[in-house]
Design an enzyme around this catalytic site. Structure first.
Site, PDB file in Angstrom:
ATOM      1  N   THR A  52       0.824  -1.215   0.000  1.00  0.00           N
ATOM      2  CA  THR A  52       0.000   0.000   0.000  1.00  0.00           C
ATOM      3  C   THR A  52       0.853   1.257   0.000  1.00  0.00           C
ATOM      4  OG1 THR A  52      -1.824  -1.111   1.133  1.00  0.00           O
ATOM      5  CG2 THR A  52      -1.739   1.288   1.302  1.00  0.00           C
TER       6      THR A  52
ATOM      7  N   SER B   3       1.178  -7.388  -1.208  1.00  0.00           N
ATOM      8  CA  SER B   3       1.769  -8.441  -0.367  1.00  0.00           C
ATOM      9  C   SER B   3       0.989  -9.751  -0.409  1.00  0.00           C
ATOM     10  CB  SER B   3       1.927  -7.966   1.079  1.00  0.00           C
ATOM     11  OG  SER B   3       0.679  -7.833   1.718  1.00  0.00           O
TER      12      SER B   3
ATOM     13  N   THR C 133       1.002  -4.718   4.151  1.00  0.00           N
ATOM     14  CA  THR C 133       0.681  -5.125   5.520  1.00  0.00           C
ATOM     15  C   THR C 133       0.022  -6.493   5.616  1.00  0.00           C
ATOM     16  OG1 THR C 133      -1.457  -3.986   5.437  1.00  0.00           O
ATOM     17  CG2 THR C 133       0.433  -2.728   6.280  1.00  0.00           C
ATOM     18  N   ASP C 134      -0.650  -6.942   4.559  1.00  0.00           N
ATOM     19  CA  ASP C 134      -1.476  -8.146   4.677  1.00  0.00           C
ATOM     20  C   ASP C 134      -0.665  -9.394   5.030  1.00  0.00           C
ATOM     21  OD1 ASP C 134      -3.702  -6.666   4.210  1.00  0.00           O
ATOM     22  OD2 ASP C 134      -4.024  -7.348   2.154  1.00  0.00           O
TER      23      ASP C 134
END
Length: 330
Positions: free
Chosen positions: A12, A54, A85-86
């Protein structure tokens, strides 16, 4: 000034709007000019590794990331890795195992809003990541929302909040407050030379138990040639064995030389299979306890252990060893 390497992988933080939604596109050359207020205190070099969401970072990418770091770490005081972040907690966990005895800080960070968004949290996260990378504390860390989390203890717990990550079953390594970067532990030098251990076995399956789960799922996993299974059991470590006998199937799995690691569905605190009958029946089949490991750490440690040696006894020994603070052994 401390010399820091910034490795970008997408996520992101590097995303921009497209007709299909946000997608990673910014290169480090486009990212770095936005960070002058952060990077002016360091000598920064950059390396573009991927431009990936990710969700698309998998074991093959973990190996590339680890290899990139292994080739370059000697020339820097610290490394900052931007990442979506995932799956960041999976990457930080597996890097913690693969980068054995890394003598410098390797710090993962990202953001919940793209860096070009006027309210992006990326600037603050990067500010903290650079500070931790310059700290000299060896190891793998996640920096997010002014918290520094050990790599194998990070879990993403929120989808949109800026406080997206928590340190599970372990205190943070450091926090960032009005006094700056405040270390909450005493860093120590690695006990041994750095070694890249990047062989991974991706044939690991994760099951979250639900009441009434059909035991035949284990027959299918046998047919699919999985080498390891991580089970998120109920509470402190229960599996049902009335009507749908999961425990009998586990016996067959273990006898087929497949390693089964069982931990708790509960995010906090750990499993203890000695408490209840259901748990003791599981232990009798030769499964490995995950204790208080995060799911991300359990899955990636099993991939790493099987990549080193597929012998169940050796994998059991690896899981009985605390390498990077990933487990509190009882």
């Amino acid at each position: 000034m401390k010399k820091i390497l910034l490795i970008t992988t997408g996520g992101t933080i590097a995303s921009e709007p497209t007709e299909e939604g946000l997608a990673p596109s910014l290169s480090s050359g486009e990212l770095l000019p936005l960070l002058t207020s952060i990077t002016e205190n360091y000598t920064v070099e950059t390396y573009d590794l991927f431009h990936l969401d990710s969700s698309n970072i998998q074991p093959e990418e973990w190996q590339q990331i680890a290899g990139c770091i292994a080739q370059r770490y000697r020339f820097y005081d610290g490394i900052v890795l931007t990442h979506g972040t995932d799956t960041m907690a999976y990457t930080s966990s597996v890097l913690s195992f693969m980068l054995r005895n890394i003598p410098i800080p390797v710090v993962l960070t990202g953001s919940q809003l793209p860096i070009r968004h006027p309210l992006s949290d990326g600037f603050e996260n990067l500010r903290g990541a650079f500070a931790m990378a310059a700290s000299g504390a060896p190891g793998v860390f996640v920096v997010f929302d002014r918290k520094v989390i050990f790599g194998a203890r990070a879990v993403k717990v929120r989808t949109t909040g800026f406080d997206a990550f928590e340190s599970v079953n372990s205190a943070c390594a450091a926090v960032i407050n009005s006094q700056g970067l405040q270390m909450l532990y005493t860093p120590t030098k690695p006990q041994g030379e750095f070694c890249l251990e990047d062989n991974l076995c991706s044939d690991v399956f994760l099951i979250k138990l639900t009441p009434g789960l059909n035991p035949e799922i284990f027959d299918m996993l046998l047919q699919m040639n999985y080498k390891g299974i991580v089970i998120e059991a109920f509470g402190a470590g229960g599996l049902h064995f009335i009507r749908r006998d999961l425990i009998a199937k586990l016996q067959k799995i273990v006898q087929s030389n497949i390693t089964v690691v069982v931990c708790s569905q509960c995010l906090y605190e750990g499993s203890d299979f000695s408490i209840y009958q259901a748990g003791q029946k599981v232990l009798d089949q030769g499964v490995v306890q995950g204790y208080d490991m995060t799911t991300e750490a359990a899955v990636t440690k099993l991939m790493w252990a099987l990549g080193k040696n597929s012998d169940p006894a050796e994998v059991r020994r690896v899981f009985a060893t605390n390498y990077v603070g990933e487990i509190s052994l009882q």
